[in-house]
Design an enzyme around this catalytic site. Structure first.
Site, PDB file in Angstrom:
ATOM      1  N   SER A 135       0.856  -1.178   0.000  1.00  0.00           N
ATOM      2  CA  SER A 135       0.000   0.000   0.000  1.00  0.00           C
ATOM      3  C   SER A 135       0.898   1.235   0.000  1.00  0.00           C
ATOM      4  CB  SER A 135      -0.893  -0.027   1.249  1.00  0.00           C
ATOM      5  OG  SER A 135      -1.661   1.141   1.345  1.00  0.00           O
ATOM      6  N   LYS A 161      -1.171  -0.880  -4.299  1.00  0.00           N
ATOM      7  CA  LYS A 161      -2.364  -0.074  -3.997  1.00  0.00           C
ATOM      8  C   LYS A 161      -1.921   1.364  -3.804  1.00  0.00           C
ATOM      9  CE  LYS A 161      -4.869   0.256   0.263  1.00  0.00           C
ATOM     10  NZ  LYS A 161      -5.616  -0.476   1.316  1.00  0.00           N
ATOM     11  N   LYS A 163      -2.900   5.152  -2.532  1.00  0.00           N
ATOM     12  CA  LYS A 163      -3.835   5.975  -1.779  1.00  0.00           C
ATOM     13  C   LYS A 163      -4.166   7.189  -2.637  1.00  0.00           C
ATOM     14  CE  LYS A 163      -4.096   3.839   2.249  1.00  0.00           C
ATOM     15  NZ  LYS A 163      -5.368   3.426   2.843  1.00  0.00           N
ATOM     16  N   ASP A 188      -7.204   3.315  -3.099  1.00  0.00           N
ATOM     17  CA  ASP A 188      -7.938   3.390  -1.828  1.00  0.00           C
ATOM     18  C   ASP A 188      -8.149   4.859  -1.472  1.00  0.00           C
ATOM     19  OD1 ASP A 188      -9.053   3.069   0.667  1.00  0.00           O
ATOM     20  OD2 ASP A 188      -7.339   2.034   1.564  1.00  0.00           O
ATOM     21  N   GLU A 213     -11.213   1.134  -3.617  1.00  0.00           N
ATOM     22  CA  GLU A 213     -11.526   0.844  -2.208  1.00  0.00           C
ATOM     23  C   GLU A 213     -12.131   2.061  -1.519  1.00  0.00           C
ATOM     24  OE1 GLU A 213      -8.124  -0.813  -0.231  1.00  0.00           O
ATOM     25  OE2 GLU A 213      -8.999  -0.638   1.772  1.00  0.00           O
ATOM     26  N   ASP A 238     -14.045  -1.175   2.776  1.00  0.00           N
ATOM     27  CA  ASP A 238     -13.162  -1.371   3.926  1.00  0.00           C
ATOM     28  C   ASP A 238     -13.914  -0.820   5.148  1.00  0.00           C
ATOM     29  OD1 ASP A 238     -11.216  -1.104   5.914  1.00  0.00           O
ATOM     30  OD2 ASP A 238      -9.727  -0.108   4.683  1.00  0.00           O
ATOM     31  N   LYS A 262     -10.423  -6.843   7.553  1.00  0.00           N
ATOM     32  CA  LYS A 262      -9.386  -6.562   8.555  1.00  0.00           C
ATOM     33  C   LYS A 262      -9.925  -7.060   9.886  1.00  0.00           C
ATOM     34  CE  LYS A 262      -7.721  -2.230   6.507  1.00  0.00           C
ATOM     35  NZ  LYS A 262      -7.792  -0.755   6.608  1.00  0.00           N
ATOM     36  N   GLY A 290      -4.560  -4.287   5.897  1.00  0.00           N
ATOM     37  CA  GLY A 290      -3.570  -4.107   6.953  1.00  0.00           C
ATOM     38  C   GLY A 290      -3.748  -2.755   7.609  1.00  0.00           C
TER      39      GLY A 290
HETATM   40  O1  OSB Z   1      -7.313   1.955   4.534  1.00  0.00           O
HETATM   41  O2  OSB Z   1      -6.344   0.134   4.154  1.00  0.00           O
HETATM   42  C1  OSB Z   1      -6.373   1.207   4.755  1.00  0.00           C
HETATM   43  C2  OSB Z   1      -3.208   1.658   6.880  1.00  0.00           C
HETATM   44  C3  OSB Z   1      -3.747   2.229   8.004  1.00  0.00           C
HETATM   45  C4  OSB Z   1      -5.101   2.470   8.048  1.00  0.00           C
HETATM   46  C5  OSB Z   1      -5.914   2.163   6.967  1.00  0.00           C
HETATM   47  C6  OSB Z   1      -5.382   1.576   5.829  1.00  0.00           C
HETATM   48  C7  OSB Z   1      -3.994   1.348   5.778  1.00  0.00           C
HETATM   49  C8  OSB Z   1      -3.294   0.788   4.623  1.00  0.00           C
HETATM   50  C9  OSB Z   1      -1.940   0.145   4.875  1.00  0.00           C
HETATM   51  O3  OSB Z   1      -3.690   0.884   3.479  1.00  0.00           O
HETATM   52  C10 OSB Z   1      -1.964  -1.326   4.743  1.00  0.00           C
HETATM   53  C11 OSB Z   1      -0.740  -1.979   5.367  1.00  0.00           C
HETATM   54  O4  OSB Z   1      -0.753  -2.277   6.592  1.00  0.00           O
HETATM   55  O5  OSB Z   1       0.223  -2.204   4.648  1.00  0.00           O
HETATM   56 MG    MG Z   2      -8.550   0.906   3.129  1.00  0.00          MG
END
Ligand code: OSB
Ligand code: MG
Length: 369
Positions: A135, A161, A163, A188, A213, A238, A262, A290
Site C-alpha cells: 500500500s 495499492k 492511496k 484506496d 476501495e 473497507d 481486517k 492491513g
Molecule cells: O485503509 O487500508 C487502509 C493503513 C492504516 C489504516 C488504513 C489503511 C492502511 C493501509 C496500509 O492501506 C496497509 C498496510 O498495513 O500495509
Molecule cells: Mg482501506
C-alpha cells in the site's frame, strides 16, 4: 483456561517512511499491545488503533480506556475455553472493535499455544504462503510516486495499492499505469469522495484497476450502491464493513463486489472468518487489509489470509516496509513470487523480543483479577 493476569503497553514505533492517506500523515505509530497469562502460557495481541482518530474513531488512548476499565475486568479470573467465549463476556459493551480485536488476538495466541497448533489451522486456513501487495501512501509529486512504486516493484511486489484523495487521483494513477502496464493496480480513497465525484471514477475506468476501495463515507452503503451501478470497476469496501451483517447487506444492495477484511475493524478474527465464510458461499472475492501492524498483527493477518476465500493479494508487506526494528521475530520477508509465508509455530507463531518491546514502550500497566 483461567486468565490470570494481563499487561497493556503502548509502543511508539517510527515508520521507515511516512504514510499519507486522505485522513492524514503518520511518521510514527502508536501501537497498543496486550499480554495475557494463563496456565503458564503467554498470549499476545495487538490493537490496530493508532494515536489519532483518522481511519477510525478509536485511538490507542480510547482502546486503553476500554481495555483497562471494561474489557480486562470482564475477563480476568474468568474461565475461557476458546476465543469465541470472549464475545458473550463483552456483550454488554458497545463499539470499540479495534480494542476488542486486540484482546481476542491474545486469546487466539493462547489457544494455539495450548493446543500446539498454528493460528492458521485453528481458523481453517490451508495455504502455506499467501499472495501480497504493498500500500503506497500519497506522495508529494508524481515523480516521487513513480520512484516509490518502481522501488517496490524492484523488491518484488506484483500488486500495488495507491492511496488517493481529491486533487491527487486520476493524473497520479494514470502516470503509474503508463509506467507499469502489466502491474496489478488498485486505489484506496479512505472515504474522501462523494457521489457527485462520479466523473473522477469514470475517468479511472480505462486504467484497468482491480478495484476502487472505500470511495465514499463509511456510513453510506446506499450511495456506494448507486456508484457501483454506474461503474464497471469493482468497488471494494473497507471502513463500511464492521460486521457480517454489514457485509451481507452491502452485497444484497450491490454496494460493492469485493470486501477488504481486517480483523481489527470487525472486532476480531471470529467475525473476520464469518465474513469470509459468507463471501466464499456467495462467490464474492475477499482480501486481507492491513493497519501498519507490527509483526504480531501481521502474523494474525497472514493466518487469516490463508483461508480459501482470500483470492486477492493482501495489504501484508514485508517487515522492512514498515519498521527498521520489529517487536516480533522472525521478520516477514517477501518471496520471489510476491507471497509471504504463513507462520507455522503454535499460536501466532512469532517470538516477541522483550528488549525491543522495552525499547519502544511509552506506557505500561499490569492488571490482576
Ligand atoms: O485503509 O487500508 C487502509 C493503513 C492504516 C489504516 C488504513 C489503511 C492502511 C493501509 C496500509 O492501506 C496497509 C498496510 O498495513 O500495509
Ligand atoms: Mg482501506
Amino acid at each position: 483456561m483461567r486468565i490470570e493476569s494481563a499487561e497493556l503497553r503502548i509502543l511508539g514505533m517510527e515508520l521507515v517512511s511516512p504514510f499519507e492517506t486522505s485522513f492524514g500523515r503518520e511518521t510514527e505509530r502508536h501501537c497498543l499491545i496486550v499480554r495475557l497469562r494463563a496456565e503458564g502460557l503467554e498470549g499476545w495481541g495487538e490493537c490496530a488503533a493508532s494515536g489519532r482518530p483518522g481511519y477510525s474513531y478509536e485511538t490507542t488512548g480510547t482502546a486503553w480506556h476500554m481495555m483497562a476499565d471494561f474489557f480486562l475486568p470482564s475477563v480476568l479470573g474468568q474461565e475461557l475455553e476458546e476465543p469465541g467465549d470472549l464475545a458473550p463476556l463483552l456483550g454488554a459493551f458497545r463499539g470499540h472493535p479495534l480494542a476488542r480485536a486486540g484482546l481476542e488476538m491474545a486469546l487466539w495466541d493462547l489457544a494455539g499455544k495450548r493446543q500446539g497448533k498454528p493460528l492458521a489451522e485453528l481458523l481453517g486456513g490451508g495455504r502455506s504462503s499467501v499472495p501480497v501487495g504493498v500500500s503506497v501512501g500519497i506522495q508529494p509529486s508524481v515523480e516521487d510516486l513513480l520512484k516509490t512504486v518502481e522501488g517496490y516493484r524492484r523488491k518484488g511486489y506484483r500488486r500495488v495499492k495507491l492511496k488517493i484523495k481529491p486533487g491527487k487521483d486520476v493524473v497520479e494513477v494514470a502516470a503509474v499505469r503508463n509506467a507499469h502496464p502489466d502491474l496489478a493496480l488498485q486505489v484506496d480513497a479512505n472515504s474522501a469522495y462523494r457521489l457527485d465525484d462520479l466523473p473522477i471514477f469514470r475517468a479511472m475506468e480505462s486504467l484497468d484497476l482491480l478495484l476502487i476501495e472505500q470511495p465514499l463515507a463509511e456510513d453510506d452503503l446506499v450511495d456506494h450502491g448507486k456508484l457501483q451501478a454506474q461503474l464497471g470497476t469493482p468497488i471494494c469496501l473497507d471502513e463500511s464493513i464492521g460486521t457480517v451483517r454489514h457485509a451481507r447487506q452491502a452485497l444484497e444492495i450491490g454496494a460493492c463486489r469485493i470486501i477488504n477484511i481486517k480483523p481489527g475493524r470487525v472486532g476480531g478474527l471470529s467475525e473476520a472468518v464469518a465474513i469470509h465464510d459468507l463471501c466464499l458461499t456467495g462467490g464474492t472475492p475477499v482480501w486481507c487489509g492491513g493497519m501498519l501492524e507490527t509483526g504480531l498483527g501481521r502474523a494474525a493477518n497472514l493466518a487469516l489470509a490463508s483461508l480459501p476465500g482470500f483470492t486477492l493479494p493482501g495489504d501484508i508487506s514485508a517487515t522492512a516496509r514498515y519498521y527498521a526494528r520489529d517487536i516480533a521475530l522472525p521478520e516477514f520477508v517477501l518471496n520471489p513470487d510476491s507471497t509471504i509465508d504463513v507462520p507455522r509455530g503454535p499460536g501466532l507463531g512469532v517470538d516477541v523480543v522483550a528488549a525491543a518491546v522495552e525499547q519502544f514502550t511509552i506506557r505500561k500497566e499490569s492488571f490482576r483479577p
